[in-house]
Design an enzyme around this catalytic site. Sequence first.
Site, PDB file in Angstrom:
ATOM      1  N   SER A   1       1.998 -21.395   2.653  1.00 33.49           N
ATOM      2  CA  SER A   1       0.864 -21.000   1.829  1.00 33.49           C
ATOM      3  C   SER A   1      -0.270 -22.012   1.923  1.00 33.49           C
ATOM      4  CB  SER A   1       1.290 -20.912   0.373  1.00 33.49           C
ATOM      5  OG  SER A   1       0.133 -20.793  -0.432  1.00 33.49           O
TER       6      SER A   1
ATOM      7  N   ARG B   1     -10.432 -19.751   5.968  1.00 33.06           N
ATOM      8  CA  ARG B   1      -9.423 -19.785   7.018  1.00 33.06           C
ATOM      9  C   ARG B   1      -9.989 -19.884   8.427  1.00 33.06           C
ATOM     10  NH1 ARG B   1      -5.278 -15.289   4.433  1.00 33.06           N
ATOM     11  NH2 ARG B   1      -4.545 -16.691   2.816  1.00 33.06           N
TER      12      ARG B   1
ATOM     13  N   ARG C   1     -10.819 -12.309   6.228  1.00 33.04           N
ATOM     14  CA  ARG C   1     -10.310 -12.014   4.898  1.00 33.04           C
ATOM     15  C   ARG C   1     -10.121 -13.298   4.106  1.00 33.04           C
ATOM     16  NH1 ARG C   1      -5.607 -12.238   2.647  1.00 33.04           N
ATOM     17  NH2 ARG C   1      -4.327 -12.342   4.522  1.00 33.04           N
TER      18      ARG C   1
ATOM     19  N   ALA D   1       0.832  -1.205   0.000  1.00 37.82           N
ATOM     20  CA  ALA D   1       0.000   0.000   0.000  1.00 37.82           C
ATOM     21  C   ALA D   1       0.865   1.253   0.000  1.00 37.82           C
ATOM     22  CB  ALA D   1      -0.941  -0.011   1.206  1.00 37.82           C
TER      23      ALA D   1
END
Lengths: 249, 642
Positions: free
Chosen positions: B289, B335, B440, B49
């Site tokens: 991952s 998740r 998320r 960002a």
Amino acid sequence: MKLTLRIWRQKSPNDQGRLVSHQLDDVSEHMSFLEMLDVLNEKLLAEGQEPIAFDHDCREGICGTCSMVINGVPHGPERATTTCQLHMRKFRDGQTITVEPFRAKAFPVIRDLVVDRGSFDRVIQAGGFISANTGGAPDANAIPIAKGEADVAMDAAACIGCGACVAACPNASAMLFVAAKVVHLTHLPQGQPERAARVREMVRTMDAEGFGYCSNHFECEAVCPKEISGRFISELNREFRELFWRGKS
Amino acid sequence: MAVDTHALNAGIPSGPLAEKWDRHRFEMKLVNPANKRKFDVIVVGSGLAGASAAATLAELGYNVDCFCYQDSARRAHSIAAQGGINAAKNYQNDGDSIYRLFYDTVKGGDFRAREANVYRLAQISTQIIDQCVAQGVPFARDYGGLLDNRSFGGAQVSRTFYARGQTGQQLLLGACQALARQVGAGKVKMHERTEMLDVVLVDGRAAGIVTRDMVSGEIRSWSANAVILATGGYGNAFFLSTNAKGCNVTAAFRAWKKGALFANPCFTQIHPTCIPVSGDYQSKLTLMSESLRNDGRIWVPKQPGETRAPGQIPEAERDYYLERRYPSFGNLSPRDIASRAAKEVCDEGRGVGPTGLGVYLDFADAIQRLGRNVIEQRYGNLFQMYERITGEDPYAVPMRIFPAVHYTMGGTWVDYNLMSTIPGLFVLGEANFSDHGANRLGASALMQGLADGYFIIPYTLGNYFASQAPPRVGTDHAEFRGAETAVRERIQKLLSVNGSRSVDTFHRELGLALWTGCGMARNATGLKQALDRIPALRQEFWEDVNVVGGGEELNVTLEKAGRVADFLEFAEVMCLDALTRGESCGGHFREEHQTEDHEAKRDDENFCHVSAWEYTDIDTAPKLHKEPLVFEHAKPSQRSYK
């Protein structure tokens, strides 16, 4: 396990610096090398001494922050592994381990094991990019890129910019670092317009920052935690030679 | 508790969902190209960002000062993201669309995010991929030379773009190279090893920051027409997390103390596929991952207290609990659900490994089906990493994994323009709260960081400058002098405690209290215990912490102490938020609020809002503001992955 650690202590850039010995008992083989140093630092703090300053951040082998020479080898004895991913099971009970900062004219020591690698950033700022302002990009699939070329670009782009290549080189050359960026961008169609200028400016800045010349020792390749290939240096040399042929140097 | 919804105007544009952003872009005011160089911008943080914002704003002509605590912008923790970045390109022709990405993200966030923000994110996602390819990001490609995609983290379409297992690294290098170009061009001044220790307000507007040079110890003020925080999340409050060691809440927390509301601090994400803790020296947790879940099968023994090696346990005595409980999503369940399920089986005494806090992630079937070569191609680097850390060969023995704190959905409250409640203070990326709701989805963090930096702030910041003409105040202003003095006094205070306990021992204790009381599952009793313990621990810290060395040198202990002091205050807000939110949603699981089969039970009647907390005083509870959430398109439903 029990270890004797000889660690470089240097209070400031102008301090002369020296190796200081520490004993550490009860080191678990499952600790990472940096966790072992954490334990030593806690011990030093408990004794009222200042802890050893060392650079580290992600501790996952990807940020490229950790930067120490362990028994003469940048990032230590395990191949293709950063210091933060090195675990104590690679050492023996009773072993003496010498820990020093990355050493190079272009990486001055700030304190203890912490060095300043700003020179790498300045090399990238000189041309290690593709000039593509935000907004005007064509569709991502507009230009197909052969898988083989994309794979070479990715192999080179995997460099984490840690500087082990420089620390390992007898000439403190940054050729592998520069080559990795040049090869990454040269193998992509988007990198073509600035191809010549990129090589010229990056090499010029590399020299100005005080990195040495490459004399084909390939110590860089041997210590690279991401196994960046020494062949890329040949490709950088080829790109550089092209500049002369085309009179663009 | 006092509730004030007037102060929280998110400024969502009117009109149909799909036209809001376009309409807003037209309605926003512009800064004349020749006038842009008259505006100075501070960007704190150089991750996806921060770097993308700093580079893009400089390209537009603004003067940017960018700060990071690392020794180089390229080392920001975005670099560690492995899996990928989502975009609604529908290159695979498998039914993806902007609307589907929007819907999946709102649903995945358990209906606790703003529809308008999420829709904009899905719209922008396609431009991000175009931009990254133009910069030379070497995404994976197929043999025809076109971009490859994979399905990822609870999505039923393949919309994730990736660069081996190093997507975050490649995207960050792309953004940092754009940034480097602007540094070279003199439009960005980069300040490495510099930590922001306060934000300065003049006449209620963000006017600049105070920093500490981490090498010389110099305390210094910087002024600008606007300040952008892109300082990441607060997962390190837990001590053990997958965040980099330096990640901290200090910048966001100081902004909070100056009046920027903080939203949903209890929304933390626990990632299911991390390497389990091996001992009390553990300094951080390593994530692998979750793409591993595409081919690995998760199981534990059916019997509690099983002692046999995994290979000795016959098929009939294994419980593939995700496949059993969630037949349609199986091992790819989102998740929060996968993490909680792992906790439950471990609580039942069926966990594996030396600590009993682990579950197997087994590739035996995949290796048999696809061959070792294919598995090596897909996950080779992850398997290597696992072997390096644990000393075990995952081709031969199943991996052991356990959930770990990974990401924080909560963050500084921002409006649709990404501006906090302090005018002129903008917050981007993980540091804000806006797009992920209570959970998320995988491969969405990279998307949001770059959307904020490349494609949102360049417009909304211009609108702020053009419509409000914020003045540039000199750093000799009394507010700057006062903030500098406060920063110096605090450093002096830390150095003068001269206690007996190290900073890390306090941080570990705080982390354990949070993990126990405000971790994967929360209840009122545990949260109240944590709320009792944290202030006491904070007091002990200020009475007994040992910070050696001086303020005017590189002092790692001092840096850590300042950050931990902030976590010790911030943790209380997390617990208070978790206690106040009397429902379960996404990563926030309150044991009192669950369905009969132990799934999260939302309470849309009472909690369909953003909880934004206002700092009052260290000794009084912060004040709660609510921003109601309205769902016109994605109708709240029970999230079901069965």
